[in-house]
Scaffold this active site. Structure first.
Site, PDB file in Angstrom:
ATOM      1  N   GLU A 167      -1.900  -7.672   0.354  1.00  0.00           N
ATOM      2  CA  GLU A 167      -2.498  -7.000   1.628  1.00  0.00           C
ATOM      3  C   GLU A 167      -2.544  -7.878   2.791  1.00  0.00           C
ATOM      4  OE1 GLU A 167      -6.642  -5.596   0.447  1.00  0.00           O
ATOM      5  OE2 GLU A 167      -5.746  -3.901  -0.745  1.00  0.00           O
ATOM      6  N   GLU A 348      -3.404  -1.418  -6.431  1.00  0.00           N
ATOM      7  CA  GLU A 348      -4.945  -1.117  -6.542  1.00  0.00           C
ATOM      8  C   GLU A 348      -5.288   0.218  -6.175  1.00  0.00           C
ATOM      9  OE1 GLU A 348      -6.995  -4.066  -4.215  1.00  0.00           O
ATOM     10  OE2 GLU A 348      -5.996  -5.395  -4.630  1.00  0.00           O
TER      11      GLU A 348
END
Ligand code: IFM
Length: 445
Positions: A167, A348
């Protein structure tokens, strides 16, 4: 019979990250990270908490590996703490830190669980922040490639994959534009420079690992969402398109198309990355990948006139994030149409809920509903032609949820932080059954 339709060798996993679970912040030669520093700044983390102890996974990893084996997952996604293996972010490596990850990887392999490693999940060595403002400096990208190279040399033949970053939007935007995350800067231009150096470091690391002959598949993990206008008014649709360009395309376009999206560049204006882009950068950033990891939690709901709350269809999680599973199908099919993609892993997906341990049980029905809806949405994307290779639930354990401290519980396993006792929640039992059913369906195909 499984209701989710995935390919035969589908990867079923759970994910965590180093700072969120390891603890042992001052042991065996680990250096300081920017999160250690940030947690000490009053007001930055709920209740002034930190990852000093977290889930004490550094000492209890064998127990945690046994839990994974009990769940029946065939993969585990974890991250390596750069300051644990190279305390100053340059120079000497810390053998004790490296040995920990070797034990972890060997413990996984012994249990038949594939290790999916991530090199950077936000815990930058503090020394690099202090000496050269961390990712604002181009040199940090080169330091990262050196660190990647070391991990490749030690673990490259044992792990199932290596992702460079987790991320990067969070590192760049939350860490540097809003100051909500470490290192706590609130400066748009810094954020744009940081984002560029993160992307550069990703490309440099992939090139270095390939040059060294590392065989493990290489990729990156991006957090992504589709963006919708709060209404169909042109201003709201334009707001959604801009948010999508800043959040998703800002990372996808350089990696897969060799450029930043114009729409977002214009929005950045003089605060953009132009000053730090050098000739050849996009060739490095666009080095071909073996996989793309996508973290999916919710959609972006954009309105031209400030914040607007989406309608309550599937509800909201304890983070107050809208539950929007159909966005996962939409996002993946859209990406598939717009880019030449390598196989995709959902690296995720999960939800925080107000879990309570009662009589040895946690009845987290909301989390089961969340996973069920999202796996169905993922299965639909696979049926629509997206090459979906695997799914990692976030998270194995309740853990340190960054600025929210320990208040938000994302785990399939409940952690009592007083005693460090672990208890499988109902969602863990459910996930285990889903995995077993899928394996059974595969076997009978
Ligand atoms: O806990 C985080 C993780 O570190 C990165 N992705 C989102 C999760 C939930 O906020």
């Amino acid at each position: 019979m499984s209701k989710f339709r995935f390919k035969e060798d589908f990867v079923w996993g759970v994910a965590t990250s180093s700072y969120q679970i390891e603890g042992a912040a001052h042991e065996d030669g680990r250096g300081e990270s920017i999160w250690d520093t940030f947690c000490r700044v009053p007001g930055k983390v709920v209740k002034g908490e930190s990852g000093d102890v977290a889930c004490d996974h550094y000492h209890r990893f064998e127990e945690d590996l046994d839990l994974m084996a009990e769940l029946g997952v065939n993969a585990y996604r974890f991250s390596i703490a750069w300051p644990r293996v190279q305390p100053d972010g340059r120079g000497a490596f810390n053998e004790k830190g490296i040995a920990f990850y070797e034990r972890l990887v060997d413990g996984l392999l012994k249990r038949g669980i594939q290790p999916f490693a991530t090199l950077y999940h936000w815990d930058l060595p503090q020394a690099l922040q202090a000496e050269q403002n961390g990712w604002e400096s181009r040199d940090t990208a080169y330091r990262f490639a050196d660190y990647a190279r070391k991990i490749g040399a030690v673990l490259g033949d044992r792990v199932a994959s290596i992702a460079t970053h987790n991320e990067p939007w969070c590192t760049a935007w939350l860490g540097n534009a809003t100051g909500y995350f470490a290192p706590g800067n609130a400066d748009l231009k810094k954020a744009a420079h940081v984002a560029h150096h993160l992307l550069l470091s990703h490309g440099l690391a992939v090139q270095a690992l390939r040059a060294d002959g590392v065989k493990a598949p290489l990729g990156i993990v991006l957090n992504q969402s589709p963006a919708h206008g709060a209404t169909d008014a042109p201003e709201d649709l334009a707001a959604a398109s801009l948010e999508y360009a800043k959040f998703v395309r800002w990372y996808m376009d350089p990696i897969f198309k060799g450029e930043y999206p114009d729409e977002a560049l214009q929005w950045y204006g003089a605060n953009g990355p132009q000053e730090v882009i050098r000739e050849g950068d996009f060739d490095i950033i666009g080095t071909p990948l073996d996989f793309l990891g996508i973290n999916y939690y919710t959609r972006i709901f954009a309105s031209a006139c400030g914040e607007k709350r989406p309608p309550d269809v599937h509800g909201f999680t304890d983070m107050d994030w809208e539950i929007y599973p159909e966005g996962l199908t939409e996002l993946l099919t859209k990406l598939n149409a717009e880019y030449e993609l390598p196989p995709i892993f959902i690296t995720e997906n999960g939800c925080a809920s107000k879990d309570v341990l009662e009589n040895g049980r946690v009845q987290d029905t909301e989390r089961i509903r969340f996973y069920d809806l999202h796996l169905a949405a993922l299965s639909e994307a696979a049926q629509k032609g997206v090459d979906v290779a695997g799914y990692f639930a976030w998270s194995l354990l309740d853990n340190f949820e960054w600025a929210s401290g320990y208040d938000k519980r994302f785990g399939m396993v409940y952690v009592d932080y007083e005693t460090q006792r672990r208890t499988l929640k109902d969602s863990a039992h459910w996930y285990s059954e889903v995995i077993a059913e899928h394996a059974g369906a595969e076997a009978s195909r």
